[in-house]
Design an enzyme around this catalytic site. Sequence first.
Site, PDB file in Angstrom:
ATOM      1  N   LYS A  21     104.776 118.885  46.623  1.00 48.19           N
ATOM      2  CA  LYS A  21     104.586 117.686  46.752  1.00 48.19           C
ATOM      3  C   LYS A  21     103.729 117.438  48.142  1.00 48.19           C
ATOM      4  CE  LYS A  21     106.504 112.811  48.145  1.00 48.19           C
ATOM      5  NZ  LYS A  21     107.555 111.934  48.421  1.00 48.19           N
TER       6      LYS A  21
ATOM      7  N   ASP B 142     103.498 109.236  54.184  1.00 46.21           N
ATOM      8  CA  ASP B 142     103.989 108.399  53.262  1.00 46.21           C
ATOM      9  C   ASP B 142     104.342 107.048  54.211  1.00 46.21           C
ATOM     10  OD1 ASP B 142     105.089 107.151  51.182  1.00 46.21           O
ATOM     11  OD2 ASP B 142     106.950 108.227  51.007  1.00 46.21           O
TER      12      ASP B 142
ATOM     13  N   LYS C 293     107.172 101.072  54.044  1.00 45.27           N
ATOM     14  CA  LYS C 293     108.469 101.279  54.569  1.00 45.27           C
ATOM     15  C   LYS C 293     108.526 100.514  55.723  1.00 45.27           C
ATOM     16  CE  LYS C 293     108.610 106.187  53.148  1.00 45.27           C
ATOM     17  NZ  LYS C 293     109.669 106.144  52.262  1.00 45.27           N
TER      18      LYS C 293
ATOM     19  N   ASP D 104     106.093 114.409  54.798  1.00 42.06           N
ATOM     20  CA  ASP D 104     106.296 114.250  53.078  1.00 42.06           C
ATOM     21  C   ASP D 104     105.453 115.312  52.373  1.00 42.06           C
ATOM     22  OD1 ASP D 104     107.749 113.062  51.393  1.00 42.06           O
ATOM     23  OD2 ASP D 104     106.361 111.113  50.969  1.00 42.06           O
TER      24      ASP D 104
ATOM     25  N   ASP E 296     106.074 103.073  46.896  1.00 43.83           N
ATOM     26  CA  ASP E 296     106.887 104.329  47.831  1.00 43.83           C
ATOM     27  C   ASP E 296     107.575 105.151  46.766  1.00 43.83           C
ATOM     28  OD1 ASP E 296     107.699 105.464  49.967  1.00 43.83           O
ATOM     29  OD2 ASP E 296     109.394 104.010  50.457  1.00 43.83           O
TER      30      ASP E 296
ATOM     31  N   GLU F  18     106.076 107.521  45.044  1.00 44.23           N
ATOM     32  CA  GLU F  18     104.610 107.948  45.093  1.00 44.23           C
ATOM     33  C   GLU F  18     104.788 109.330  44.580  1.00 44.23           C
ATOM     34  OE1 GLU F  18     106.188 107.426  47.863  1.00 44.23           O
ATOM     35  OE2 GLU F  18     105.601 109.933  48.622  1.00 44.23           O
TER      36      GLU F  18
ATOM     37  N   ARG G 202     106.515 111.331  42.824  1.00 40.05           N
ATOM     38  CA  ARG G 202     106.723 111.666  41.301  1.00 40.05           C
ATOM     39  C   ARG G 202     105.185 111.352  40.660  1.00 40.05           C
ATOM     40  NH1 ARG G 202     111.474 107.534  40.627  1.00 40.05           N
ATOM     41  NH2 ARG G 202     111.736 107.943  42.760  1.00 40.05           N
TER      42      ARG G 202
HETATM   43  N1  BES Z   1     109.095 110.266  50.786  1.00 35.81           N
HETATM   44  C1  BES Z   1     110.120 109.565  50.434  1.00 35.81           C
HETATM   45  C2  BES Z   1     111.522 110.308  50.333  1.00 35.81           C
HETATM   46  C3  BES Z   1     112.075 110.737  51.699  1.00 35.81           C
HETATM   47  C4  BES Z   1     113.056 109.870  52.274  1.00 35.81           C
HETATM   48  C5  BES Z   1     111.695 111.941  52.173  1.00 35.81           C
HETATM   49  C6  BES Z   1     113.519 110.454  53.613  1.00 35.81           C
HETATM   50  C7  BES Z   1     112.251 112.366  53.365  1.00 35.81           C
HETATM   51  C8  BES Z   1     113.258 111.588  53.783  1.00 35.81           C
HETATM   52  C9  BES Z   1     109.970 108.963  49.140  1.00 35.81           C
HETATM   53  O1  BES Z   1     108.549 109.051  48.601  1.00 35.81           O
HETATM   54  C10 BES Z   1     110.493 107.844  48.751  1.00 35.81           C
HETATM   55  O2  BES Z   1     110.149 106.598  49.410  1.00 35.81           O
HETATM   56  N2  BES Z   1     111.132 107.409  47.849  1.00 35.81           N
HETATM   57  C11 BES Z   1     111.836 106.306  47.561  1.00 35.81           C
HETATM   58  C12 BES Z   1     111.902 106.142  46.101  1.00 35.81           C
HETATM   59  C13 BES Z   1     112.444 104.851  45.769  1.00 35.81           C
HETATM   60  C14 BES Z   1     111.429 103.757  46.141  1.00 35.81           C
HETATM   61  C15 BES Z   1     112.431 104.679  44.298  1.00 35.81           C
HETATM   62  C16 BES Z   1     113.171 106.256  48.033  1.00 35.81           C
HETATM   63  O3  BES Z   1     114.004 107.243  47.950  1.00 35.81           O
HETATM   64  O4  BES Z   1     113.763 105.284  48.534  1.00 35.81           O
HETATM   65 ZN    ZN Z   2     107.321 110.393  49.582  1.00 36.24          ZN
HETATM   66 ZN    ZN Z   3     107.705 107.234  49.096  1.00 31.40          ZN
END
Ligand code: BES
Ligand code: ZN
Ligand code: ZN
Length: 507
Positions: free
Chosen positions: A269, A274, A281, A292, A351, A353, A355
Amino acid sequence: MTALTLSTSSAASLRADAVVVGVAKGPKGLVVASGAEAIDQAFDGKLAATLETLGAAGGEGEVTKLPAPAGVKAAVVLAVGLGEAPADGGGHAAETLRRAAGVAARTLAGAKKAAFALPVSGAQDTEAVATGALLGAYVFTSYRGGKEKASGAVKEPLAEIAVLGGKPRDKAFKAAAERAITVAEEVNRARDLINIPSNDLFPKSFAETVQAAAKEHGLKVEVLDEKALTKGGYGGIMGVGQGSANPPRLVKVAYTAGRNKPHLAFIGKGITYDSGGISLKPAGHNETMKCDMSGAAAVFAAVVAAARLGLDANVTGWLALAENMPSGTATRPGDVLRMYSGKTVEVLNTDAEGRLVLADAITRAGEEKPDAIIDVATLTGAMVLALGDRTFGVMANDDAFRTAIHEAAGEVGEASWPMPLPAELRKGLDSPIADMANMGERMGGGLTAGIFLKEFVAEGITWAHLDIAGPAFHEGAPYGYTPKGGTGSSVRTLVRLAELAAAGELF
Ligand code: BES
Ligand code: ZN
Ligand code: ZN
């Protein structure tokens, strides 16, 4: 970059800024570990007593500095704690040696040369000390002003490490030192990329960095730019990247050992920033999101390491690079993307993204029918909630493969834990208008993300997913050989897996 040599010198006779010795907690107080005999002699056998007077107890992470006595050529003796002394005849665990060496190397930032006289018995121990020292010596100073550097406020990494106690001319020891140097330099390559801020590291510049390294190490690179991605139908990658002024890239970087060799595909990834996109966010959640792309950095570094080590396996890296930004051209929550696989995905949350970019890369990588696909991603906050910030989650469509990855990670000192892909979570990804949604139930969110990815793995391909959202970026105080910032999490596990594949021990 820190230089490393093996030396046959005695701990007392090597000219250096410091000589590093190990101390442990024995049943009757502090004990000096083997390797430091000559230093103890120079203290008339009173090194342990002297250190105890200074408050040393031998605990992990503890460092005590004292001026070297007459008869020791180094200026300073640095005693580093190893934790409990092993039972008679036993040695310290490899990870204990790596961490102790890392602590010492970090403490010695700014120094020119240090001799490491830690307890080593055999090439594996020497490799552990060398790896830990090189990883612990890492400092990211690229963005520090020249003035600060000149004043000494910012210390450069320890310049030279001599590891004592090995046999520098012995084949096994030479290989151990070479492996330590290669692996540590590649972990540090990943760390650098993670630490570079997103205004300098974006999909195009990341791709150019890969091209330059590929030239140096004889790797084959193919870069798909936004035009090629649109033409090729990479709806996931384009959908995530379309809101940014920095368009996305899909980079293939391949190390080829030869025909009919085991073939591993690593997918990373690579969200260079992000923001969350339109599902923005909030402050407090976006300050470290340059990290990220840690999965892509790890994959890139592991492919270069495989080439430098000349492994007998083909290793293909796929870096799915995009910047996730909100704008007038960004994907909206509710939009439907047509993925590279042909599946449609309703984007409920922009967010989620990672996947989306990974799914396209997984489909594309599967076309080459590798023996296994492993994706690496800072994918979910849910995995951080589950496992904390030092352990990554391992999911797979094959239990034996998941176990093999967990064990390989353990061997190299990376904490991981096997996680399930419960079938009942799939229905949470049902969409009323598309084949799938990109978000499901909140509970078990890290596993739902894994289930989403699994839908894009072609029939018959062994696949695993490493969610490194916790350990990729370290915000707390440094510990062992782990610095603040990018850690290079999973590089060593990927390299170990490529070695196992090459040896015919992975599948
Ligand atoms: N990049 C984030 C996940 C992340 C969180 C990485 C903390 C490093 C530290 C990812 O893209 C994300 O925001 N995921 C969301 C998914 C949700 C919206 C289904 C999450 O984990 O909140
Ligand atoms: Zn991310
Ligand atoms: Zn994200």
